[in-house]
Write a protein that holds these residues in place. Sequence first.
Motif, PDB file in Angstrom:
ATOM      1  N   CYS B 172      -6.260  -5.863   0.378  1.00 23.19           N
ATOM      2  CA  CYS B 172      -7.442  -4.999   0.416  1.00 23.19           C
ATOM      3  C   CYS B 172      -7.347  -3.912  -0.654  1.00 23.19           C
ATOM      4  O   CYS B 172      -8.348  -3.522  -1.246  1.00 23.19           O
ATOM      5  CB  CYS B 172      -7.611  -4.369   1.796  1.00 23.19           C
ATOM      6  N   ILE B 173      -6.121  -3.435  -0.898  1.00 23.75           N
ATOM      7  CA  ILE B 173      -5.939  -2.444  -1.963  1.00 23.75           C
ATOM      8  C   ILE B 173      -6.198  -3.102  -3.323  1.00 23.75           C
ATOM      9  O   ILE B 173      -6.903  -2.552  -4.174  1.00 23.75           O
ATOM     10  CB  ILE B 173      -4.522  -1.821  -1.887  1.00 23.75           C
ATOM     11  N   ALA B 174      -5.675  -4.327  -3.510  1.00 32.48           N
ATOM     12  CA  ALA B 174      -5.916  -5.049  -4.767  1.00 32.48           C
ATOM     13  C   ALA B 174      -7.412  -5.273  -4.974  1.00 32.48           C
ATOM     14  O   ALA B 174      -7.925  -5.170  -6.089  1.00 32.48           O
ATOM     15  CB  ALA B 174      -5.185  -6.392  -4.746  1.00 32.48           C
ATOM     16  N   ARG B 175      -8.117  -5.579  -3.887  1.00 32.78           N
ATOM     17  CA  ARG B 175      -9.553  -5.828  -3.948  1.00 32.78           C
ATOM     18  C   ARG B 175     -10.289  -4.573  -4.431  1.00 32.78           C
ATOM     19  O   ARG B 175     -11.244  -4.648  -5.188  1.00 32.78           O
ATOM     20  CB  ARG B 175     -10.021  -6.226  -2.539  1.00 32.78           C
ATOM     21  N   VAL B 176      -9.801  -3.409  -3.990  1.00 29.75           N
ATOM     22  CA  VAL B 176     -10.395  -2.143  -4.434  1.00 29.75           C
ATOM     23  C   VAL B 176     -10.053  -1.896  -5.904  1.00 29.75           C
ATOM     24  O   VAL B 176     -10.907  -1.507  -6.701  1.00 29.75           O
ATOM     25  CB  VAL B 176      -9.909  -0.975  -3.542  1.00 29.75           C
ATOM     26  N   LEU B 177      -8.783  -2.169  -6.274  1.00 28.53           N
ATOM     27  CA  LEU B 177      -8.352  -1.904  -7.653  1.00 28.53           C
ATOM     28  C   LEU B 177      -9.135  -2.753  -8.651  1.00 28.53           C
ATOM     29  O   LEU B 177      -9.378  -2.332  -9.773  1.00 28.53           O
ATOM     30  CB  LEU B 177      -6.852  -2.192  -7.805  1.00 28.53           C
ATOM     31  N   ALA B 178      -9.527  -3.962  -8.236  1.00 28.32           N
ATOM     32  CA  ALA B 178     -10.239  -4.874  -9.134  1.00 28.32           C
ATOM     33  C   ALA B 178     -11.568  -4.292  -9.607  1.00 28.32           C
ATOM     34  O   ALA B 178     -12.105  -4.697 -10.636  1.00 28.32           O
ATOM     35  CB  ALA B 178     -10.476  -6.217  -8.443  1.00 28.32           C
ATOM     36  N   VAL B 179     -12.112  -3.364  -8.858  1.00 30.38           N
ATOM     37  CA  VAL B 179     -13.389  -2.738  -9.230  1.00 30.38           C
ATOM     38  C   VAL B 179     -13.136  -1.550 -10.173  1.00 30.38           C
ATOM     39  O   VAL B 179     -14.061  -0.958 -10.701  1.00 30.38           O
ATOM     40  CB  VAL B 179     -14.149  -2.301  -7.954  1.00 30.38           C
ATOM     41  N   GLN B 180     -11.856  -1.229 -10.416  1.00 38.63           N
ATOM     42  CA  GLN B 180     -11.450  -0.120 -11.263  1.00 38.63           C
ATOM     43  C   GLN B 180     -12.064   1.207 -10.829  1.00 38.63           C
ATOM     44  O   GLN B 180     -12.828   1.837 -11.577  1.00 38.63           O
ATOM     45  CB  GLN B 180     -11.816  -0.417 -12.725  1.00 38.63           C
ATOM     46  N   PRO B 181     -11.731   1.627  -9.619  1.00 39.70           N
ATOM     47  CA  PRO B 181     -12.285   2.899  -9.142  1.00 39.70           C
ATOM     48  C   PRO B 181     -11.519   4.074  -9.747  1.00 39.70           C
ATOM     49  O   PRO B 181     -10.501   3.885 -10.424  1.00 39.70           O
ATOM     50  CB  PRO B 181     -12.049   2.818  -7.639  1.00 39.70           C
ATOM     51  N   GLU B 182     -12.012   5.284  -9.503  1.00 40.90           N
ATOM     52  CA  GLU B 182     -11.290   6.487  -9.931  1.00 40.90           C
ATOM     53  C   GLU B 182     -10.631   7.137  -8.719  1.00 40.90           C
ATOM     54  O   GLU B 182      -9.574   7.730  -8.822  1.00 40.90           O
ATOM     55  CB  GLU B 182     -12.273   7.472 -10.578  1.00 40.90           C
ATOM     56  N   VAL B 183     -11.313   6.988  -7.579  1.00 36.15           N
ATOM     57  CA  VAL B 183     -10.813   7.579  -6.341  1.00 36.15           C
ATOM     58  C   VAL B 183     -10.596   6.464  -5.329  1.00 36.15           C
ATOM     59  O   VAL B 183     -11.386   5.519  -5.273  1.00 36.15           O
ATOM     60  CB  VAL B 183     -11.837   8.590  -5.774  1.00 36.15           C
ATOM     61  N   ILE B 184      -9.508   6.525  -4.550  1.00 36.27           N
ATOM     62  CA  ILE B 184      -9.307   5.559  -3.469  1.00 36.27           C
ATOM     63  C   ILE B 184      -9.195   6.330  -2.154  1.00 36.27           C
ATOM     64  O   ILE B 184      -8.340   7.207  -2.019  1.00 36.27           O
ATOM     65  CB  ILE B 184      -8.040   4.713  -3.691  1.00 36.27           C
ATOM     66  N   LEU B 185     -10.074   5.993  -1.224  1.00 45.85           N
ATOM     67  CA  LEU B 185     -10.029   6.612   0.092  1.00 45.85           C
ATOM     68  C   LEU B 185      -9.272   5.682   1.028  1.00 45.85           C
ATOM     69  O   LEU B 185      -9.495   4.479   1.018  1.00 45.85           O
ATOM     70  CB  LEU B 185     -11.453   6.825   0.628  1.00 45.85           C
ATOM     71  N   MET B 186      -8.350   6.226   1.816  1.00 51.05           N
ATOM     72  CA  MET B 186      -7.598   5.380   2.739  1.00 51.05           C
ATOM     73  C   MET B 186      -7.709   5.964   4.135  1.00 51.05           C
ATOM     74  O   MET B 186      -7.308   7.092   4.385  1.00 51.05           O
ATOM     75  CB  MET B 186      -6.138   5.301   2.309  1.00 51.05           C
ATOM     76  N   ASP B 187      -8.260   5.157   5.034  1.00 48.23           N
ATOM     77  CA  ASP B 187      -8.504   5.620   6.390  1.00 48.23           C
ATOM     78  C   ASP B 187      -7.423   5.058   7.316  1.00 48.23           C
ATOM     79  O   ASP B 187      -7.528   3.942   7.796  1.00 48.23           O
ATOM     80  CB  ASP B 187      -9.899   5.157   6.840  1.00 48.23           C
ATOM     81  N   GLU B 188      -6.372   5.822   7.530  1.00 44.19           N
ATOM     82  CA  GLU B 188      -5.220   5.381   8.327  1.00 44.19           C
ATOM     83  C   GLU B 188      -4.787   3.967   7.950  1.00 44.19           C
ATOM     84  O   GLU B 188      -4.774   3.067   8.795  1.00 44.19           O
ATOM     85  CB  GLU B 188      -5.562   5.432   9.820  1.00 44.19           C
ATOM     86  N   PRO B 189      -4.421   3.750   6.700  1.00 45.45           N
ATOM     87  CA  PRO B 189      -4.197   2.383   6.216  1.00 45.45           C
ATOM     88  C   PRO B 189      -2.994   1.689   6.842  1.00 45.45           C
ATOM     89  O   PRO B 189      -2.867   0.477   6.732  1.00 45.45           O
ATOM     90  CB  PRO B 189      -3.980   2.575   4.711  1.00 45.45           C
ATOM     91  N   CYS B 190      -2.102   2.447   7.481  1.00 48.34           N
ATOM     92  CA  CYS B 190      -0.883   1.823   8.006  1.00 48.34           C
ATOM     93  C   CYS B 190      -0.855   1.782   9.523  1.00 48.34           C
ATOM     94  O   CYS B 190       0.134   1.369  10.116  1.00 48.34           O
ATOM     95  CB  CYS B 190       0.349   2.578   7.504  1.00 48.34           C
ATOM     96  N   SER B 191      -1.929   2.198  10.170  1.00 53.33           N
ATOM     97  CA  SER B 191      -1.859   2.336  11.627  1.00 53.33           C
ATOM     98  C   SER B 191      -1.716   0.986  12.324  1.00 53.33           C
ATOM     99  O   SER B 191      -1.289   0.928  13.469  1.00 53.33           O
ATOM    100  CB  SER B 191      -3.085   3.078  12.153  1.00 53.33           C
ATOM    101  N   ALA B 192      -2.086  -0.108  11.628  1.00 51.86           N
ATOM    102  CA  ALA B 192      -1.953  -1.424  12.270  1.00 51.86           C
ATOM    103  C   ALA B 192      -0.728  -2.180  11.754  1.00 51.86           C
ATOM    104  O   ALA B 192      -0.586  -3.370  11.995  1.00 51.86           O
ATOM    105  CB  ALA B 192      -3.221  -2.237  12.034  1.00 51.86           C
ATOM    106  N   LEU B 193       0.166  -1.470  11.016  1.00 55.57           N
ATOM    107  CA  LEU B 193       1.274  -2.178  10.356  1.00 55.57           C
ATOM    108  C   LEU B 193       2.640  -1.778  10.909  1.00 55.57           C
ATOM    109  O   LEU B 193       2.797  -0.701  11.480  1.00 55.57           O
ATOM    110  CB  LEU B 193       1.239  -1.890   8.850  1.00 55.57           C
TER     111      LEU B 193
END
Lengths: 287, 271
Positions: B172-193
């Motif tokens: 999912c992070i790679a999917r976001v990076l592919a769009v070449q964003p400037e800002v990445i928002l992460m909403d509790e990205p590890c809570s299910a890991l």
Amino acid sequence: MPRISPKTSERLAKILLWGAGFLTVLILAAIVIYVLVNGVSEINWEFLTTPPIGGLSGEGGISTIIVTTVYLILITIFILTPVGIGAAIYLSEYAQDNILTNFIRYAVETLAGVPSIIYGLFGYALFVSALYLGHSLIAGALTLVCLLLPTMIRTTEEALRAVPQEYREASLALGATRWQTIWHVALPAALPGIATAIILSTGRVIEETACLYVTLGGSAAMPRSILSGGRTLALHVYYLAMDTMAFDKAMATAAVLIIIIVIINLFTNWLSQRFRSAYTAMEEGRP
Amino acid sequence: MKLIEVTNRDNGPASNATKIKVRGLNLYYGVFQALRDINLDIIEKSITAIIGPSGCGKSSFLRVFNRMNDLIPSAKTEGMIELDGESIYARGCDVVELRKRVGMVFQKPNPFPMSVFDNVAFGPRRHGNHNKSELEEIVERSLIRAALWDETKDKLHQSALSLSGGQQQRLCIARVLAVQPEVILMDEPCSALDPIATMKIEDLMRNLAQEYTIVIVTHNMQQAARVSDRTAFFFMSEDRAGILVEEGPTTEIFTNPKDKRTEDYVTGRFG
């Protein structure tokens, strides 16, 4: 009233429920076996490939009837699918819950319960008479579209609503537009459910008689255009049984009809099973 | 009083330029006020952690930046939110363009039920890139950047749902990076890991912070202390509206908080 011990009531319930289930199977089996036993012997290559003689004789085969049925299915599904999916997309993806959409849903629910002969009368008044389409494939198909649209919309809407909201959020957050999200994410995920809806509609086209009796006419000839009238298998069974002495031919046609319906139902079961397993895989995040 | 250990980083944020500026933000869901008068600067190419008890509006705040709150019909946003000096709630602002610049990673890994490749190529394709070799390059680059290439290069065309939870989140992070964003928002990205997958994501975040501005919502204070450069502590006011209590360098928030409520929270007295 004498008291019954828990053990006895348990046993009694089991027997009664088993009986109800058995009765259902028995009725189904009786119909299928009766029709098949009386009909299958008449079915052969010649019966399937020659046209009926028509009139009151009841002789000949059912080739033109099969062709008419196939045409009617194709025309109906061709019109039904885009309209039904479009309305379902509007209801589930675009429309907000308000008086209008609640009214649309209420209308859809109610329309699904209207007897098909009412649709037939409506189709006769509008398509056959007012629009001068006559007794024709197109008049029959349009009437069937009206009849099947409610179920199509409801089933498709349910399939779309079953697509997890997280997929839509992920797509929108990547900068996809709303339509791209529907086209590339929601619809593919809902596709098995939509396919089931289409196949069930096909089954209804094959089974329907009342509303076609007044809109499709009863010509046994090969249809030449969408303005030609015709007979579907179900209508043919009706005509043979009511107007001719050829009860054996009616049974044979009915047997063909039942075989097709059984095949369609098996296919639908297989599809919805696939749908269910694909969906649970999504839920658990495992294939 | 034992405070959480904070990772010392000599080379903190690369610059001190403000990427996102929030002034006087109020957020309403119908009549309920979810956020009240928030003022905050998000520093470019750094990690800002947003911490606070459940229900204090952390996730709602995060969703202000890519206007995901727009999906909720009753949501109403007031105040000034600027990305590189331009208001993102201005009338002419293109939400699709905004979401290309501000990507989001969700709480639960949510790869599409498609192949690994199609997941990463989803964004570029929707933005009109259908060139096969370019897409292949973007997918490879994004997967490498998300530290997932070695694990997936032989199964690019297998279903993304066959990956483990941690792998799915990195996808999912790679999917976001592919769009070449400037800002990445992460909403509790590890809570299910699990802890190991969490560690990998945290390493990845530190790595990404050299190029991207990251804002992370987390329930896990150790995580905030480990990965973030700055921390913002949110709390609920009496009417349950979320307020920003204090914000500053992570070290200060965890070792020398100014507000009593922050101190109580980071020392684990509640929440």
